[in-house]
Design a protein around this motif. Structure first.
Motif, short mmCIF file in Angstrom:
data_model
loop_
_atom_site.label_atom_id
_atom_site.label_comp_id
_atom_site.label_asym_id
_atom_site.label_seq_id
_atom_site.Cartn_x
_atom_site.Cartn_y
_atom_site.Cartn_z
N LEU A 208 5.69 36.28 -23.31
CA LEU A 208 4.28 36.26 -22.95
C LEU A 208 3.49 37.35 -23.66
O LEU A 208 2.35 37.13 -24.06
N VAL A 209 4.08 38.52 -23.81
CA VAL A 209 3.34 39.65 -24.36
C VAL A 209 2.85 39.38 -25.78
O VAL A 209 1.67 39.61 -26.08
N PRO A 210 3.71 38.89 -26.71
CA PRO A 210 3.17 38.60 -28.04
C PRO A 210 2.05 37.56 -28.03
O PRO A 210 1.07 37.69 -28.78
N LEU A 211 2.18 36.54 -27.17
CA LEU A 211 1.13 35.52 -27.10
C LEU A 211 -0.16 36.11 -26.56
O LEU A 211 -1.25 35.87 -27.12
N ALA A 212 -0.08 36.88 -25.48
CA ALA A 212 -1.28 37.49 -24.91
C ALA A 212 -1.91 38.49 -25.89
O ALA A 212 -3.15 38.56 -26.02
N THR A 213 -1.08 39.24 -26.58
CA THR A 213 -1.61 40.20 -27.56
C THR A 213 -2.33 39.48 -28.69
O THR A 213 -3.40 39.92 -29.15
N PRO B 216 -7.99 44.74 -29.81
CA PRO B 216 -6.58 45.15 -29.92
C PRO B 216 -6.16 45.86 -28.63
O PRO B 216 -6.68 46.95 -28.34
N PRO B 217 -5.26 45.29 -27.84
CA PRO B 217 -4.95 45.89 -26.54
C PRO B 217 -4.02 47.08 -26.65
O PRO B 217 -3.37 47.31 -27.67
N GLY B 218 -3.94 47.84 -25.56
CA GLY B 218 -3.01 48.96 -25.48
C GLY B 218 -1.65 48.50 -25.01
O GLY B 218 -1.33 47.31 -25.03
N PRO B 219 -0.81 49.43 -24.56
CA PRO B 219 0.51 49.06 -24.05
C PRO B 219 0.40 48.14 -22.83
O PRO B 219 -0.59 48.15 -22.11
N PHE C 161 -3.07 45.10 -19.47
CA PHE C 161 -2.82 46.17 -20.44
C PHE C 161 -3.29 47.51 -19.89
O PHE C 161 -4.30 47.58 -19.17
N LEU C 162 -2.53 48.56 -20.23
CA LEU C 162 -2.94 49.91 -19.84
C LEU C 162 -4.20 50.29 -20.61
O LEU C 162 -4.34 50.01 -21.80
N GLY C 163 -5.10 50.91 -19.94
CA GLY C 163 -6.36 51.27 -20.57
C GLY C 163 -7.43 50.21 -20.42
O GLY C 163 -8.55 50.37 -20.91
N GLY C 164 -7.09 49.10 -19.73
CA GLY C 164 -8.08 48.06 -19.49
C GLY C 164 -7.80 46.79 -20.26
O GLY C 164 -7.15 46.81 -21.32
N GLY C 165 -8.27 45.71 -19.73
CA GLY C 165 -8.12 44.42 -20.38
C GLY C 165 -6.96 43.62 -19.81
O GLY C 165 -5.95 44.18 -19.39
N GLU C 166 -7.11 42.30 -19.78
CA GLU C 166 -6.04 41.41 -19.34
C GLU C 166 -6.22 40.06 -20.00
O GLU C 166 -7.33 39.66 -20.38
N VAL C 167 -5.10 39.36 -20.16
CA VAL C 167 -5.08 38.02 -20.73
C VAL C 167 -4.19 37.16 -19.84
O VAL C 167 -3.06 37.55 -19.52
#
Length: 455
Positions: free
Chosen positions: A37-42, A51-54, A91-97
């Motif tokens: 999921l992480v690569p797709l969401a990124t 560009p999201p954070g960790p 994502f840390l620092g804000g943002g979600e997918v």
């Protein structure tokens, strides 16, 4: 205890068929695993200019009724796949997918310090089609219905509302897409599926009917617990030896499993009480079974395969049963806890207490079948016709009754645990289902070839 060769050969053949079937399901399992999921969401986030954070965490959400209504509406339409739970990557620092399979369904990002030049309302549609087409391939089918604009703190905001009907959706369904733009930057996106009232009404109606039958099953189970309480009180009065410690420990374990899996206080308490009195009666008053080979993993895998195959058999006969069972969005330890709660909470009563009460009046066969009928109403699935949702469970629980009759209710608990673990884990996105059924398969294979001394 030596076992006839034909029985061993039959057991190995059944196990081989079960393994082949489960492997086929593993290859076609629809749920996307958290690692992918992480690569797709990124990628989605980067294509939308953020560009999201960790990664912080991943949360799954499911509308069970919507999944079943979609399945009902798309039966016979091969171009539609079953819908998946929505996975939200934060994502840390804000943002979600949030994604559903390969599809982007929600995006949110912090407001940038430089949102870009303001876009006139007349150019918003063209701008969004250019920005969103790479992440929403079917965006060509959406049509703009509303556009609201405002200026706040020097930033021009636009909120666009899009709708799609017909293709690529089933007839009567529609999907809404709401996009929020600050300056020229897409800061939020949300998709919402709106079902056709007809299939949703069928599902809701079937679930409501089955809930009434479920309360009837609880009433029958409560009467049985009352009968076990009377039998326990009589045994206590005559100072018969009862397994108080075992009953207390198992009841506490059932209570803990129920509360850890977010079952209500009355439900957890009811099954804990039923375990307590069932174990007291079965351990102190009921005759002990003859034991047997510890091969209940074989039967558990077989029953799980039967549960996963039953919807296809119902459809082949002209009926309907959803291919998607109860989806558990929780982490895998809670899926294991739910399987343990069902096995430990229900089996002592259904395969021990109720048959012990009814055997003097109905005989063993009818007593176990009646207990299986009660158990089949506890976890129903909507079906057309309605009895099809119960018959598969009834036949499987009748097999568990045979096992308890032959080897004791403890063996039924083991088989039910394997059964529920495989069945529930298949629909749980965060459960390592492939690894779990492979370990259980090896355990079942070993229990057939190396049953142990005296079994």
């Amino acid at each position: 205890m030596r076992v006839a060769r034909w029985k061993l050969a039959l057991g190995l053949a059944v196990l081989a068929g079960v393994g082949a079937f489960l492997y086929t399901l593993q290859v076609n399992r629809p749920h996307r695993q958290p690692a992918t999921l992480v690569p797709l969401a990124t990628r989605f986030s980067e294509e939308l200019g953020f560009p999201p954070g960790p990664v912080g965490d991943t949360v799954y959400q499911t509308s069970q009724g919507l999944l079943w209504a979609w399945d009902w509406a798309t039966q016979g339409l091969e171009r539609f796949r079953p819908r998946e739970p929505v996975a939200t990557v934060r994502f840390l620092g804000g943002g979600e997918v949030a994604v559903e399979g390969e599809k982007l369904v929600r995006f949110r990002r912090p407001l940038p310090t430089d949102p870009g030049l303001a876009i006139p309302p007349a150019l918003v549609e063209e701008h969004l089609r250019r920005k969103l087409s790479p992440v929403i391939p079917e965006f060509y089918a959406f049509s703009l219905r509303r556009l609201a604009s405002r200026v706040d703190a020097g930033i021009t905001w636009h909120r666009a509302h899009w709708v799609v009907r017909g293709e690529p959706l089933p007839p009567g369904w529609q999907e809404e897409l709401e996009v929020e733009v600050a300056g020229s930057t897409v800061v939020a996106l949300s998709r919402r599926l709106i079902p056709d009232p007809d299939p949703m009404g069928v599902v809701v109606g079937r679930v409501a009917e089955l809930q009434r039958a479920r309360w009837l099953a609880f009433f029958a189970a409560a009467l049985s617990v009352l009968g076990l309480f009377v039998a326990t009180a009589e045994a206590f009065w005559f100072r018969l030896r009862l397994p108080w410690l075992s009953a207390f420990v198992l009841a506490i374990g059932c209570w803990a499993l129920g509360r850890s899996t977010a079952h209500s206080l009355p439900v957890s308490g009811f099954w804990a009480v039923s375990v307590f009195f069932s174990v007291l009666v079965l351990g102190g008053l009921a005759p002990r079974a003859s034991g047997g080979r510890r091969a209940y993993a074989v039967l558990g895998l077989f029953l799980a395969s039967w549960s996963l195959l039953w919807p296809e058999l119902v459809r082949a006969a002209g009926g309907w049963l959803p291919r998607t069972g109860t989806v558990l969005n929780e982490p895998w330890p809670l899926v294991l806890a739910e399987a343990g709660f069902r096995a430990l909470g229900e089996e002592p009563l259904l395969r021990g207490g109720i048959p012990w009460l009814l055997r003097p009046f109905l005989g063993p066969g009818a007593a176990y079948v009646l207990a299986a009928a009660v158990g089949s109403l506890l976890h129903p699935l909507p079906a057309v016709p309605l009895p099809a949702g119960v018959l598969g469970e009834l036949s499987a629980q009748s097999v568990l009754g045979w096992l308890a009759w032959r080897y004791g209710w403890g063996w039924a608990v083991g088989s039910r645990l394997v059964w529920e673990l495989v069945r529930l884990g298949y629909f749980a996105p965060q459960f390592p289902w492939g690894e779990a059924w492979n370990v259980l398969f090896l355990w079942a294979f070993g229990s057939l070839l190396w049953p142990g001394k005296g079994r």
